[in-house]
Design a protein around this motif. Sequence first.
Motif, PDB file in Angstrom:
ATOM      1  N   ILE A 144       0.996  24.404  -4.661  1.00 37.69           N
ATOM      2  CA  ILE A 144       0.013  24.647  -3.386  1.00 37.69           C
ATOM      3  C   ILE A 144      -0.890  23.563  -3.913  1.00 37.69           C
ATOM      4  N   GLU A 145      -1.743  24.791  -5.061  1.00 38.53           N
ATOM      5  CA  GLU A 145      -3.216  24.299  -5.683  1.00 38.53           C
ATOM      6  C   GLU A 145      -3.339  22.812  -6.486  1.00 38.53           C
ATOM      7  N   ILE A 146      -2.252  23.079  -7.362  1.00 40.79           N
ATOM      8  CA  ILE A 146      -2.523  22.450  -7.683  1.00 40.79           C
ATOM      9  C   ILE A 146      -2.433  20.621  -6.644  1.00 40.79           C
ATOM     10  N   LEU A 147      -1.375  21.206  -5.729  1.00 41.52           N
ATOM     11  CA  LEU A 147      -0.945  19.568  -4.355  1.00 41.52           C
ATOM     12  C   LEU A 147      -2.571  19.377  -3.734  1.00 41.52           C
ATOM     13  N   LYS A 148      -3.339  20.875  -3.251  1.00 35.62           N
ATOM     14  CA  LYS A 148      -4.662  20.272  -2.862  1.00 35.62           C
ATOM     15  C   LYS A 148      -5.645  19.664  -3.438  1.00 35.62           C
ATOM     16  N   GLU A 149      -5.691  20.010  -5.013  1.00 34.63           N
ATOM     17  CA  GLU A 149      -6.816  19.516  -5.911  1.00 34.63           C
ATOM     18  C   GLU A 149      -6.831  18.190  -6.521  1.00 34.63           C
ATOM     19  N   LEU A 150      -5.432  17.784  -6.552  1.00 31.07           N
ATOM     20  CA  LEU A 150      -4.821  16.276  -5.915  1.00 31.07           C
ATOM     21  C   LEU A 150      -5.286  15.811  -5.635  1.00 31.07           C
ATOM     22  N   ALA A 151      -4.750  16.684  -3.748  1.00 27.91           N
ATOM     23  CA  ALA A 151      -5.055  15.792  -2.474  1.00 27.91           C
ATOM     24  C   ALA A 151      -6.668  15.176  -2.870  1.00 27.91           C
ATOM     25  N   SER A 152      -7.635  16.054  -3.187  1.00 26.69           N
ATOM     26  CA  SER A 152      -8.740  16.082  -3.074  1.00 26.69           C
ATOM     27  C   SER A 152      -9.782  15.454  -3.780  1.00 26.69           C
ATOM     28  N   GLY A 153      -8.240  14.737  -5.183  1.00 31.47           N
ATOM     29  CA  GLY A 153      -9.622  13.709  -5.583  1.00 31.47           C
ATOM     30  C   GLY A 153      -8.499  12.008  -5.510  1.00 31.47           C
ATOM     31  N   ASP A 154      -7.753  12.219  -4.929  1.00 31.10           N
ATOM     32  CA  ASP A 154      -7.178  10.633  -3.989  1.00 31.10           C
ATOM     33  C   ASP A 154      -6.287  10.961  -2.652  1.00 31.10           C
ATOM     34  N   GLU A 155      -7.127  10.481  -2.150  1.00 29.26           N
ATOM     35  CA  GLU A 155      -7.141  10.133  -0.219  1.00 29.26           C
ATOM     36  C   GLU A 155      -5.852   9.618  -0.109  1.00 29.26           C
ATOM     37  N   LYS A 156      -4.793   9.056  -1.176  1.00 29.80           N
ATOM     38  CA  LYS A 156      -3.089   8.605  -1.159  1.00 29.80           C
ATOM     39  C   LYS A 156      -2.910   9.619  -1.117  1.00 29.80           C
ATOM     40  N   VAL A 157      -3.201  11.302  -1.968  1.00 29.78           N
ATOM     41  CA  VAL A 157      -2.116  11.774  -1.497  1.00 29.78           C
ATOM     42  C   VAL A 157      -1.940  12.586  -0.675  1.00 29.78           C
ATOM     43  N   LYS A 158      -0.955  12.998   0.632  1.00 24.36           N
ATOM     44  CA  LYS A 158      -1.335  13.660   1.741  1.00 24.36           C
ATOM     45  C   LYS A 158      -0.519  15.243   1.372  1.00 24.36           C
ATOM     46  N   VAL A 159      -0.729  16.327   1.789  1.00 25.57           N
ATOM     47  CA  VAL A 159       0.047  17.677   1.738  1.00 25.57           C
ATOM     48  C   VAL A 159       0.566  18.026   2.913  1.00 25.57           C
ATOM     49  N   VAL A 160       1.337  18.465   3.117  1.00 18.30           N
ATOM     50  CA  VAL A 160       2.061  18.968   3.931  1.00 18.30           C
ATOM     51  C   VAL A 160       1.913  20.507   3.913  1.00 18.30           C
ATOM     52  N   ASP A 161       1.593  21.670   3.443  1.00 15.66           N
ATOM     53  CA  ASP A 161       2.009  22.897   3.711  1.00 15.66           C
ATOM     54  C   ASP A 161       3.054  23.600   4.789  1.00 15.66           C
ATOM     55  N   ASP A 220       0.789  -1.447   0.355  1.00 13.60           N
ATOM     56  CA  ASP A 220      -0.277   0.270  -0.073  1.00 13.60           C
ATOM     57  C   ASP A 220       0.811   1.234  -0.048  1.00 13.60           C
ATOM     58  N   TYR A 221       0.681   2.589  -0.426  1.00  5.00           N
ATOM     59  CA  TYR A 221       1.428   3.413  -0.155  1.00  5.00           C
ATOM     60  C   TYR A 221       0.492   5.175  -0.108  1.00  5.00           C
ATOM     61  N   GLU A 222       1.489   5.979   0.300  1.00  6.17           N
ATOM     62  CA  GLU A 222       0.663   7.380   0.886  1.00  6.17           C
ATOM     63  C   GLU A 222       1.909   7.280  -0.186  1.00  6.17           C
ATOM     64  N   LEU A 223       1.213   9.373  -0.521  1.00  6.59           N
ATOM     65  CA  LEU A 223       2.613   9.773  -1.151  1.00  6.59           C
ATOM     66  C   LEU A 223       2.323  11.300  -0.945  1.00  6.59           C
ATOM     67  N   ILE A 224       3.431  11.636  -0.001  1.00  7.74           N
ATOM     68  CA  ILE A 224       3.508  13.038   1.398  1.00  7.74           C
ATOM     69  C   ILE A 224       4.202  14.398   0.255  1.00  7.74           C
ATOM     70  N   PHE A 225       3.106  15.034   0.413  1.00 13.75           N
ATOM     71  CA  PHE A 225       3.716  16.144  -0.798  1.00 13.75           C
ATOM     72  C   PHE A 225       4.440  17.385  -0.363  1.00 13.75           C
ATOM     73  N   VAL A 226       5.445  17.735   0.056  1.00 12.80           N
ATOM     74  CA  VAL A 226       5.348  19.209   1.497  1.00 12.80           C
ATOM     75  C   VAL A 226       6.198  19.807  -0.032  1.00 12.80           C
ATOM     76  N   ASN A 227       5.367  21.280   0.580  1.00 10.73           N
ATOM     77  CA  ASN A 227       5.168  22.355   0.076  1.00 10.73           C
ATOM     78  C   ASN A 227       5.831  23.303   0.483  1.00 10.73           C
ATOM     79  N   ASP A 228       7.026  23.662   0.038  1.00  8.63           N
ATOM     80  CA  ASP A 228       8.208  24.411   0.692  1.00  8.63           C
ATOM     81  C   ASP A 228       8.280  25.536   0.490  1.00  8.63           C
ATOM     82  N   GLY A 229       6.924  26.061   0.816  1.00 10.85           N
ATOM     83  CA  GLY A 229       6.567  27.768   0.550  1.00 10.85           C
ATOM     84  C   GLY A 229       6.870  28.538  -0.485  1.00 10.85           C
ATOM     85  N   SER A 230       6.367  27.207  -1.831  1.00 12.51           N
ATOM     86  CA  SER A 230       5.771  27.956  -2.964  1.00 12.51           C
ATOM     87  C   SER A 230       5.904  29.107  -3.559  1.00 12.51           C
TER      88      SER A 230
END
Length: 314
Positions: free
Chosen positions: A50-67, A35-45
């Motif tokens: 961050i908008e793209i990451l949030k969009e990906l996260a809302s469409g896929d629960e395996k995508v996690k975002v730390v902003d 199984d997997y989780e995909l953690i994106f850390v947005n380093d103050g872009s």
Amino acid sequence: MEKKLSVVVSCYNEELALRQFYAETSKVLKSLSWDYELIFVNDGSQDGSIEILKELASGDEKVKVVDFSRNFGHEAAMIAGMDYSSGDGIVCMDADLQHPPECLPGIIAKLDEGYDVINMVRTKNESAGWFKNFAGAAFYRLINILSDVKFEPNASDFFAVSKKAAKVLKTNYREKVRFLRGYVQNIGFRRTTIEYEARNRVAGESKYSIKKLITFSMNTIMCFSNLPLKLGIYAGGFAGVLGIIMMIYTIWSWAEVGTPSGYATTIVLICFMFAILFLIVGIIGNYIAILFAELKDRPIYIVGETKNFPDEKE
Ligand code: UDP
Ligand code: MG
């Protein structure tokens, strides 16, 4: 129970690469036995990452975002991703697809074999250019001479660790001036390496300027070696011997030909000696700066918001 792989991806102004990264990496991750989780850390872009990451996260629960609240640097992003991960194995990757997702099945196989540290070694890095490649090789040679700990040349920020190794990195290596790659290679455990060919950056530009790399290299050398601090002792010894020779010469020439004029010698010696002196003061200054950063104990990163983690407050 099924095992889980945590993939940590640090992103700084990667809006052009993120969608392709997500598409390619998810495809490989879905084919894995874990199984997997995909953690994106947005380093103050500052771009639309961050908008793209949030969009990906809302469409896929395996995508996690730390902003992050601002830019804290790649090193901070990697440790944050590890802090937030819950997998049995953790892989750190760049968002620009230079670390090919095709390597993931190989990494899983090694983790299944019971390895704790898997170093991904670059065999080729076309997009870096000759200067970065040359400087990288020189850096590794220098640090291996100066430091007791041994560094794998061509190691990259692409590596995988087991939960056990990650716990050590998370709890015992919380230095403020950091070099995660260095810690990974020196915590021991069962280690192995996998070779890979670095691809070209899919989009956007390298976020590491030459200036950043020089500062980073200098700090890293000082974090892993105390030898530069001893330069003062050697320089002092050298200046002492030189002083004695000059004294003997001066006395001799005074007795033989009268007082020498020696203007040029004086100027050259003063400049040379001050150069050495200031260099050493600078080196000590840098060590003090590192010490001061550790002493202040400010956070390595500050998180503004997270997405898709179980216990988040919104
Ligand atoms: N990165 C980051 N924070 C920074 C600089 C870079 O998170 O301050 C990320 C970047 O988005 C990328 C990775 O670190 O995913 C490696 O950066 P880059 O590809 O620019 O470096 P290079 O591959 O050229 O060494
Ligand atoms: Mg890159």
